[in-house]
Scaffold this motif. Sequence first.
Motif, PDB file in Angstrom:
ATOM      1  N   LEU A 244       0.826  -1.208   0.000  1.00 19.31           N
ATOM      2  CA  LEU A 244       0.000   0.000   0.000  1.00 19.31           C
ATOM      3  C   LEU A 244       0.859   1.256   0.000  1.00 19.31           C
ATOM      4  O   LEU A 244       0.557   2.226  -0.714  1.00 19.31           O
ATOM      5  CB  LEU A 244      -0.930  -0.002   1.211  1.00 19.31           C
ATOM      6  N   MET A 245       1.918   1.266   0.793  1.00 17.06           N
ATOM      7  CA  MET A 245       2.819   2.419   0.797  1.00 17.06           C
ATOM      8  C   MET A 245       3.381   2.675  -0.594  1.00 17.06           C
ATOM      9  O   MET A 245       3.388   3.807  -1.089  1.00 17.06           O
ATOM     10  CB  MET A 245       3.980   2.190   1.770  1.00 17.06           C
ATOM     11  N   HIS A 246       3.852   1.621  -1.226  1.00 18.84           N
ATOM     12  CA  HIS A 246       4.453   1.772  -2.552  1.00 18.84           C
ATOM     13  C   HIS A 246       3.411   2.196  -3.579  1.00 18.84           C
ATOM     14  O   HIS A 246       3.671   3.060  -4.426  1.00 18.84           O
ATOM     15  CB  HIS A 246       5.104   0.460  -2.977  1.00 18.84           C
ATOM     16  N   ALA A 247       2.227   1.612  -3.490  1.00 17.73           N
ATOM     17  CA  ALA A 247       1.176   1.948  -4.462  1.00 17.73           C
ATOM     18  C   ALA A 247       0.724   3.387  -4.310  1.00 17.73           C
ATOM     19  O   ALA A 247       0.593   4.115  -5.300  1.00 17.73           O
ATOM     20  CB  ALA A 247      -0.006   0.994  -4.292  1.00 17.73           C
ATOM     21  N   PHE A 248       0.477   3.829  -3.085  1.00 14.69           N
ATOM     22  CA  PHE A 248      -0.027   5.186  -2.872  1.00 14.69           C
ATOM     23  C   PHE A 248       0.967   6.244  -3.347  1.00 14.69           C
ATOM     24  O   PHE A 248       0.580   7.262  -3.910  1.00 14.69           O
ATOM     25  CB  PHE A 248      -0.334   5.421  -1.388  1.00 14.69           C
ATOM     26  N   VAL A 249       2.251   6.006  -3.106  1.00 15.03           N
ATOM     27  CA  VAL A 249       3.242   7.043  -3.395  1.00 15.03           C
ATOM     28  C   VAL A 249       3.808   6.925  -4.795  1.00 15.03           C
ATOM     29  O   VAL A 249       4.138   7.934  -5.421  1.00 15.03           O
ATOM     30  CB  VAL A 249       4.381   6.987  -2.352  1.00 15.03           C
ATOM     31  N   HIS A 250       3.886   5.712  -5.336  1.00 18.84           N
ATOM     32  CA  HIS A 250       4.633   5.536  -6.584  1.00 18.84           C
ATOM     33  C   HIS A 250       3.840   4.936  -7.749  1.00 18.84           C
ATOM     34  O   HIS A 250       4.277   5.047  -8.887  1.00 18.84           O
ATOM     35  CB  HIS A 250       5.845   4.629  -6.341  1.00 18.84           C
ATOM     36  N   ALA A 251       2.713   4.313  -7.496  1.00 18.18           N
ATOM     37  CA  ALA A 251       2.092   3.527  -8.561  1.00 18.18           C
ATOM     38  C   ALA A 251       0.777   4.075  -9.080  1.00 18.18           C
ATOM     39  O   ALA A 251       0.532   4.036 -10.292  1.00 18.18           O
ATOM     40  CB  ALA A 251       1.886   2.076  -8.077  1.00 18.18           C
ATOM     41  N   VAL A 252      -0.104   4.563  -8.220  1.00 20.67           N
ATOM     42  CA  VAL A 252      -1.460   4.880  -8.664  1.00 20.67           C
ATOM     43  C   VAL A 252      -1.631   6.315  -9.141  1.00 20.67           C
ATOM     44  O   VAL A 252      -2.736   6.746  -9.465  1.00 20.67           O
ATOM     45  CB  VAL A 252      -2.490   4.583  -7.545  1.00 20.67           C
ATOM     46  N   GLU A 253      -0.532   7.085  -9.152  1.00 20.16           N
ATOM     47  CA  GLU A 253      -0.498   8.413  -9.770  1.00 20.16           C
ATOM     48  C   GLU A 253      -1.487   9.388  -9.145  1.00 20.16           C
ATOM     49  O   GLU A 253      -2.201  10.115  -9.831  1.00 20.16           O
ATOM     50  CB  GLU A 253      -0.719   8.308 -11.282  1.00 20.16           C
ATOM     51  N   PHE A 254      -1.543   9.388  -7.796  1.00 21.64           N
ATOM     52  CA  PHE A 254      -2.218  10.481  -7.129  1.00 21.64           C
ATOM     53  C   PHE A 254      -1.449  11.773  -7.396  1.00 21.64           C
ATOM     54  O   PHE A 254      -0.279  11.751  -7.770  1.00 21.64           O
ATOM     55  CB  PHE A 254      -2.260  10.254  -5.605  1.00 21.64           C
ATOM     56  N   GLY A 255      -2.126  12.903  -7.155  1.00 24.67           N
ATOM     57  CA  GLY A 255      -1.425  14.166  -7.271  1.00 24.67           C
ATOM     58  C   GLY A 255      -0.284  14.207  -6.280  1.00 24.67           C
ATOM     59  O   GLY A 255      -0.433  13.863  -5.115  1.00 24.67           O
TER      60      GLY A 255
END
Length: 293
Positions: free
Chosen positions: A212-223
């Motif tokens: 989840l940490m990796h996805a939120f910051v690096h993968a799912v392209e949030f602003g």
Amino acid sequence: MAASRGRERDGGGVATLRIPSSTEFFVGAGRAFAGALLFSLPMLMTMEFWQLGFTIDPFRLALLLAIGVPLLVRLSRYGGIRHTVRLQDDVADVFVSLLIAFVTAGLLLWLFGEVAPGRPLREVWGKVAVQAFPAAIGAMLALNQFGQGDTDADADADRGEIETRYGGELFLMVVGALFLSLNLAPTDEVAVLAFTMSVWQEIGLLVLTLLLMHAFVHAVEFGGTHRRVAGESVLGLFARSTLAGYAAVFLVSVYVLWTFGRTDGVALHEVISMAIVLSFPGAVGAAFARLIL
């Protein structure tokens, strides 16, 4: 006039220092009060935090507040009561935010009937002080969350320069983890979950936290998503950012558990279990703090 970090450009394009007006300061203080209230309200209405007024070790509480001051000074670089350029302005804003945090916590606890004249000073101080640091974080984040987003180009450049530093990224993760960990560490649910979960469930929670940490910051392209540097592999990014960030979150969790006495008389494997449980919300806070600040 829109607030700026303190610099404006004259007709020749030269940056000059602008002193924020008193109106801007009081507007910022109002935002700080709103931030302190929003960020501390769940704690102010939680029984475990009321009980800490009786049980928390005074040295550990004083240490938390002592650590909090330089942390808040650093946080002011990313967004505080007002835009600043000088260290002394950051320090002044930190003490204003702490004053607002203490007043907010004390007023609401008095209205809730949890502090009153005639009660032991240690109890009153403990109840208010333990709420003040998270409330101060909310006050310092007021400009980011409630401001108009009208910083000038120089302010954006300064902020971007800070955020690109590796240490700055880890610092923001620590702030996010610390805030959510402070909210949850005193509750009995953390210890109950750690006691009832099996080793494989704890490992599964740890793996999920990392993903989840990796996805939120690096993968799912949030602003605000962090961009990988040229030539860096996915595994390299995972080790440099996510694993290092989780290590920081885990240490924050252990420290907060110790501050609230949750590690006293507890075996090492139980402390690790509680830290893994607490690191789950802490890691979510760390990831989103990196994105929104």
